[in-house]
Design a protein around this motif. Structure first.
Motif, PDB file in Angstrom:
ATOM      1  N   LEU A   4     -17.670  -8.966  -2.778  1.00 22.43           N
ATOM      2  CA  LEU A   4     -17.919  -8.207  -3.995  1.00 22.43           C
ATOM      3  C   LEU A   4     -16.631  -7.530  -4.477  1.00 22.43           C
ATOM      4  CD1 LEU A   4     -19.763  -6.996  -6.138  1.00 22.43           C
ATOM      5  CD2 LEU A   4     -20.413  -5.223  -4.516  1.00 22.43           C
ATOM      6  N   GLU A   5     -15.880  -6.952  -3.535  1.00 22.52           N
ATOM      7  CA  GLU A   5     -14.633  -6.290  -3.911  1.00 22.52           C
ATOM      8  C   GLU A   5     -13.674  -7.279  -4.579  1.00 22.52           C
ATOM      9  OE1 GLU A   5     -13.948  -3.066  -3.963  1.00 22.52           O
ATOM     10  OE2 GLU A   5     -15.963  -2.720  -3.201  1.00 22.52           O
ATOM     11  N   ALA A   6     -13.640  -8.503  -4.063  1.00 22.99           N
ATOM     12  CA  ALA A   6     -12.756  -9.519  -4.644  1.00 22.99           C
ATOM     13  C   ALA A   6     -13.171  -9.807  -6.088  1.00 22.99           C
ATOM     14  CB  ALA A   6     -12.786 -10.799  -3.819  1.00 22.99           C
ATOM     15  N   LEU A   7     -14.470  -9.836  -6.309  1.00 21.22           N
ATOM     16  CA  LEU A   7     -14.946 -10.081  -7.666  1.00 21.22           C
ATOM     17  C   LEU A   7     -14.541  -8.933  -8.594  1.00 21.22           C
ATOM     18  CD1 LEU A   7     -17.045 -11.866  -9.474  1.00 21.22           C
ATOM     19  CD2 LEU A   7     -18.210  -9.673  -9.380  1.00 21.22           C
ATOM     20  N   SER A  48      -8.435   9.894  -8.678  1.00 19.07           N
ATOM     21  CA  SER A  48      -9.786  10.117  -8.164  1.00 19.07           C
ATOM     22  C   SER A  48     -10.137   9.002  -7.181  1.00 19.07           C
ATOM     23  CB  SER A  48     -10.780  10.080  -9.312  1.00 19.07           C
ATOM     24  OG  SER A  48     -10.845   8.759  -9.823  1.00 19.07           O
ATOM     25  N   LYS A  49     -11.239   9.190  -6.493  1.00 20.02           N
ATOM     26  CA  LYS A  49     -11.734   8.165  -5.585  1.00 20.02           C
ATOM     27  C   LYS A  49     -11.938   6.837  -6.336  1.00 20.02           C
ATOM     28  CE  LYS A  49     -15.732   7.138  -2.717  1.00 20.02           C
ATOM     29  NZ  LYS A  49     -17.065   7.580  -2.313  1.00 20.02           N
ATOM     30  N   ALA A  50     -12.554   6.942  -7.538  1.00 16.87           N
ATOM     31  CA  ALA A  50     -12.810   5.723  -8.319  1.00 16.87           C
ATOM     32  C   ALA A  50     -11.508   5.016  -8.673  1.00 16.87           C
ATOM     33  CB  ALA A  50     -13.566   6.076  -9.590  1.00 16.87           C
ATOM     34  N   GLU A  51     -10.507   5.807  -9.008  1.00 15.02           N
ATOM     35  CA  GLU A  51      -9.228   5.191  -9.379  1.00 15.02           C
ATOM     36  C   GLU A  51      -8.555   4.538  -8.170  1.00 15.02           C
ATOM     37  OE1 GLU A  51      -8.043   7.923 -13.219  1.00 15.02           O
ATOM     38  OE2 GLU A  51      -8.015   8.792 -11.220  1.00 15.02           O
ATOM     39  N   TRP A  52      -8.654   5.196  -7.028  1.00 15.04           N
ATOM     40  CA  TRP A  52      -8.085   4.562  -5.825  1.00 15.04           C
ATOM     41  C   TRP A  52      -8.822   3.275  -5.477  1.00 15.04           C
ATOM     42  CZ3 TRP A  52      -3.429   5.148  -4.452  1.00 15.04           C
ATOM     43  CH2 TRP A  52      -2.779   6.389  -4.507  1.00 15.04           C
ATOM     44  N   GLN A  53     -10.146   3.288  -5.676  1.00 14.51           N
ATOM     45  CA  GLN A  53     -10.896   2.051  -5.409  1.00 14.51           C
ATOM     46  C   GLN A  53     -10.381   0.922  -6.284  1.00 14.51           C
ATOM     47  OE1 GLN A  53     -14.852   3.604  -5.922  1.00 14.51           O
ATOM     48  NE2 GLN A  53     -15.280   3.494  -3.724  1.00 14.51           N
ATOM     49  N   SER A  54     -10.164   1.264  -7.542  1.00 13.85           N
ATOM     50  CA  SER A  54      -9.644   0.259  -8.460  1.00 13.85           C
ATOM     51  C   SER A  54      -8.228  -0.181  -8.046  1.00 13.85           C
ATOM     52  CB  SER A  54      -9.665   0.834  -9.877  1.00 13.85           C
ATOM     53  OG  SER A  54      -8.924   0.027 -10.744  1.00 13.85           O
ATOM     54  N   TYR A 102      -7.000  -0.281  -4.996  1.00 12.69           N
ATOM     55  CA  TYR A 102      -7.113  -1.194  -3.861  1.00 12.69           C
ATOM     56  C   TYR A 102      -7.608  -2.577  -4.283  1.00 12.69           C
ATOM     57  CZ  TYR A 102      -5.749   1.927  -0.125  1.00 12.69           C
ATOM     58  OH  TYR A 102      -5.008   2.717   0.711  1.00 12.69           O
ATOM     59  N   ARG A 103      -8.582  -2.591  -5.162  1.00 10.74           N
ATOM     60  CA  ARG A 103      -9.080  -3.897  -5.608  1.00 10.74           C
ATOM     61  C   ARG A 103      -7.985  -4.691  -6.312  1.00 10.74           C
ATOM     62  NH1 ARG A 103     -14.195  -1.268  -6.782  1.00 10.74           N
ATOM     63  NH2 ARG A 103     -13.554  -0.850  -8.904  1.00 10.74           N
ATOM     64  N   LEU A 160      -4.837  -4.415  -5.840  1.00 12.70           N
ATOM     65  CA  LEU A 160      -3.823  -4.850  -4.870  1.00 12.70           C
ATOM     66  C   LEU A 160      -4.305  -6.080  -4.102  1.00 12.70           C
ATOM     67  CD1 LEU A 160      -2.564  -1.393  -3.544  1.00 12.70           C
ATOM     68  CD2 LEU A 160      -1.408  -2.942  -5.143  1.00 12.70           C
ATOM     69  N   VAL A 161      -5.598  -6.111  -3.804  1.00 18.58           N
ATOM     70  CA  VAL A 161      -6.156  -7.308  -3.152  1.00 18.58           C
ATOM     71  C   VAL A 161      -6.078  -8.485  -4.121  1.00 18.58           C
ATOM     72  CG1 VAL A 161      -8.237  -8.371  -2.183  1.00 18.58           C
ATOM     73  CG2 VAL A 161      -7.670  -6.003  -1.602  1.00 18.58           C
ATOM     74  N   ALA A 162      -6.509  -8.227  -5.364  1.00 15.78           N
ATOM     75  CA  ALA A 162      -6.507  -9.304  -6.356  1.00 15.78           C
ATOM     76  C   ALA A 162      -5.108  -9.857  -6.582  1.00 15.78           C
ATOM     77  CB  ALA A 162      -7.092  -8.795  -7.679  1.00 15.78           C
ATOM     78  N   ALA A 163      -4.108  -8.983  -6.495  1.00 14.14           N
ATOM     79  CA  ALA A 163      -2.727  -9.422  -6.728  1.00 14.14           C
ATOM     80  C   ALA A 163      -2.127 -10.091  -5.491  1.00 14.14           C
ATOM     81  CB  ALA A 163      -1.869  -8.228  -7.129  1.00 14.14           C
ATOM     82  N   GLY A 164      -2.855 -10.040  -4.373  1.00  8.58           N
ATOM     83  CA  GLY A 164      -2.370 -10.717  -3.174  1.00  8.58           C
ATOM     84  C   GLY A 164      -1.423  -9.874  -2.325  1.00  8.58           C
ATOM     85  N   TYR A 165      -1.368  -8.545  -2.565  1.00 15.52           N
ATOM     86  CA  TYR A 165      -0.512  -7.679  -1.736  1.00 15.52           C
ATOM     87  C   TYR A 165      -1.234  -7.277  -0.453  1.00 15.52           C
ATOM     88  CZ  TYR A 165       2.222  -7.252  -6.009  1.00 15.52           C
ATOM     89  OH  TYR A 165       2.953  -7.533  -7.130  1.00 15.52           O
ATOM     90  N   LEU A 166      -2.553  -7.337  -0.503  1.00 13.54           N
ATOM     91  CA  LEU A 166      -3.377  -7.031   0.664  1.00 13.54           C
ATOM     92  C   LEU A 166      -4.356  -8.169   0.872  1.00 13.54           C
ATOM     93  CD1 LEU A 166      -4.529  -3.327   0.039  1.00 13.54           C
ATOM     94  CD2 LEU A 166      -2.965  -4.105   1.832  1.00 13.54           C
ATOM     95  N   THR A 167      -4.704  -8.400   2.137  1.00 15.27           N
ATOM     96  CA  THR A 167      -5.826  -9.305   2.389  1.00 15.27           C
ATOM     97  C   THR A 167      -6.849  -8.552   3.219  1.00 15.27           C
ATOM     98  OG1 THR A 167      -4.844 -10.137   4.413  1.00 15.27           O
ATOM     99  CG2 THR A 167      -4.528 -11.461   2.428  1.00 15.27           C
ATOM    100  N   VAL A 168      -8.066  -9.083   3.201  1.00 16.79           N
ATOM    101  CA  VAL A 168      -9.124  -8.479   3.989  1.00 16.79           C
ATOM    102  C   VAL A 168      -9.274  -9.285   5.271  1.00 16.79           C
ATOM    103  CG1 VAL A 168     -11.557  -7.844   4.010  1.00 16.79           C
ATOM    104  CG2 VAL A 168     -10.262  -7.748   1.883  1.00 16.79           C
ATOM    105  N   ASP A 169      -9.209  -8.590   6.383  1.00 17.56           N
ATOM    106  CA  ASP A 169      -9.266  -9.254   7.682  1.00 17.56           C
ATOM    107  C   ASP A 169     -10.719  -9.461   8.095  1.00 17.56           C
ATOM    108  OD1 ASP A 169      -9.004 -10.108  10.253  1.00 17.56           O
ATOM    109  OD2 ASP A 169      -8.503  -8.128  11.063  1.00 17.56           O
TER     110      ASP A 169
END
Ligand code: ADP
Ligand code: ZN
Length: 528
Positions: free
Chosen positions: A370-373, A467-473, A475-476, A478-487
């Protein structure tokens, strides 16, 4: 580039391609796949819709001795394929619940006698004692497992019978197998290999890019009006599919479109089978009909000129999104994928996920999907890049054919935020997901923070400007851009990728999207 003219007489596969199917050359990886299977190798084929998967087993079926058994989850699809093959003079048949006993017996007899080259079978029939016994008496050429992602328990196409298909290999270990699918992220690929006993199979991965599809995601304001405006501007007379989350919304939307002068039909699992079939038929044969549907509609629908796929509600994963939008433009001509997305959708998808009966590890996988989406929805980068990155592919340059490429979105300089977000990941040992990391960034003294002594880190409390919401965005994105992956093999925590290293060092500027949804609905988001 000069190709050595191949001599069909020396290559039986090419000979079959030309004489039976009337094509002059193989496409993409077809030749390699087919040669591998003809030699008796197992294969896992990942190819986008329209890529030409069918020939990958149909050609070997005609070259190898014996009967090829094709497992296919959809009766309608079987019928179409068999009809098309027979028109080409191929000895093909199907076995499913639409045949009466006498017809089924004829097919079975032809199999044992070797008077058939391809037989399509529904998975539930395949694992019956009667059919297994029939296979024991038949000379087998190949097992083809179509729509192999149906084995994945996380997808909405999950078919429990697929879990039993490994029995084919157990009983007939020398018969090669080819599993095929148009959608499989890393998780689903691993599942296919594992559950179908294909750990030794050679994987043939084609590019998932569908260059003729234009991707667009719009923040929801008044979704119906936005969609109607889009259809009126771009597709006043084209056929297309509109996906909605619920049956009620399917019916409402179809009725509303008809009032607006657009011919629309509903499709969902709650309609009687004859209505579903009739609507599907009208959609396929008709011109310019809009199908409003739940995810129950689509797998195996072979309509080449679907010009648009709209999502009024976001699907549960990027995999599902890719699959559903992939039904547009199978003919290779320009097509649109349009989605509207709002904070309320995120809330309800999250709630569904958290309330599901599934175990922790299952939920973890669903959450990361879901986060990836959401990352895809919120990205300021090329959407195609993000989508392909999710399937493990790298697109070098922005595509020029998605909304973010065509109409660049408003961004803010997220270099420092990205640096902070990544260093929180790094300093906590690359083991945690967004929830805990955001607590660290915001300086929340939770129990977990105390236990791990994360309040002693330099990053603790360094991110109070968002805010928490902004940090969530963040992180998402950063994942979408490929700087982070989910293990996913571990606990579903974030890990830095090679591309993330220059970002954490502050050597790589990062632009983040200003998300109108997050900004307006901050209250809702914080309540999560
Ligand atoms: P998939 O199952 O991967 O969605 P299909 O097997 O239905 O794709 O093939 C898509 C279309 O491409 C079909 O019309 C098919 O006949 C055509 N096709 C496949 N391979 C070739 C080829 N080598 N040359 C020409 N046309 C091909
Ligand atoms: Zn793009």
């Amino acid at each position: 580039f000069t190709a050595r003219p191949a001599d069909p007489s020396s290559d039986p596969a090419l000979e079959v391609l030309r004489s039976v199917f009337g094509y002059s050359a193989f496409r993409g990886q077809q030749a390699d796949i087919i040669a591998h299977v003809i030699r008796g190798g197992d294969a896992l084929v990942l190819m986008p819709t329209g890529g030409g998967k069918s020939l990958c087993y149909q050609v070997p079926a005609l070259v190898r001795d014996g009967v090829t058994v094709v497992v296919s989850p959809l009766i309608a699809l079987m019928r179409d394929q068999v009809t098309a093959l027979r028109e080409l003079g191929v000895r093909a048949a199907f076995l499913n619940s639409s045949l009466d006993a006498a017809e089924a017996r004829d097919v079975e007899r032809a199999m044992v006698r070797g008077e058939i080259d391809l037989v399509y079978v529904a998975p539930e029939r395949l694992v019956t004692p009667r059919f297994l016994d029939l296979l024991d008496r038949t000379t087998l050429a190949l097992f083809a497992l179509d729509e192999a992602h149906c084995v994945s328990q996380w997808g909405h196409d999950f078919r429990p019978e697929y879990l039993q298909l490994s029995i084919l290999h157990e009983r007939h270990p020398t018969v090669p197998r080819i599993a095929l699918t148009a959608t499989a992220d890393a998780q689903t690929r691993a599942e296919i290999k594992d559950k179908l006993g294909l750990t030794e199979a050679r994987v043939f991965l084609s590019s998932f890019d569908r260059p003729n599809i234009t991707y667009r995601v719009v923040p929801k304001k008044s979704e119906r009006q936005q969609m109607l405006a889009f259809l009126r501007e771009h597709h006043p007379e084209d056929a297309g599919i509109i996906y909605c989350m619920s049956r009620a919304k399917v019916e409402d939307t179809a009725a509303w479109l008809n009032q607006q002068g657009r011919e629309a039909l509903p499709y969902h699992a709650g309609l009687p089978p004859e209505v579903r079939e009739a609507n599907q038929d009208l959609f396929i044969k008709g011109e310019g009909i809009v199908m409003v549907a739940t995810v129950a509609f689509g797998m195996g629908i072979d309509k080449p000129n679907v010009r648009f796929v709209c999502h009024l509600d976001p699907p549960k994963s990027l995999e599902a999104y890719y699959q559903e939008t992939g039904r547009a433009g199978r003919d290779g001509l320009p097509a649109d994928a349009w989605m509207s997305y709002g904070m309320a959708d995120v809330v309800s998808l999250r709630q569904m996920l958290e309330q599901s009966e599934a175990g922790d590890s299952h939920r973890r996988v669903e959450r990361s999907k879901l986060e990836a989406l959401l990352g895809f929805c919120e990205t300021s980068a090329c959407r195609r890049k993000v989508l392909l990155n999710y399937f493990g592919e790298t697109l070098e340059a922005p595509c020029g054919n998605c909304d973010t490429c065509l109409e660049p979105v408003e961004t803010w300089d997220g270099t420092i935020a990205a640096q902070k977000a990544l260093s929180a990941v790094y300093r906590t040992g690359q083991r945690y997901g967004a929830g805990h990391l955001i607590d660290v960034l915001l300086g929340n003294a939770t129990e977990k923070v105390a236990q791990q002594a994360h309040d002693a880190l330099k990053t603790f409390g360094c991110g109070k400007e968002l805010s928490k919401a902004e940090w969530q965005s963040v992180y998402r994105q950063l994942v979408a851009a490929g700087y982070l992956t989910v293990d996913l093999e571990g606990y579903g925590g974030f890990r830095l990728t090679d591309a993330g290293i220059p970002v954490i060092k502050g050597q790589q500027p990062v632009k983040l999207r200003k998300d109108p949804v997050v900004e307006k609905r901050r209250g809702v988001h914080d309540a999560l």
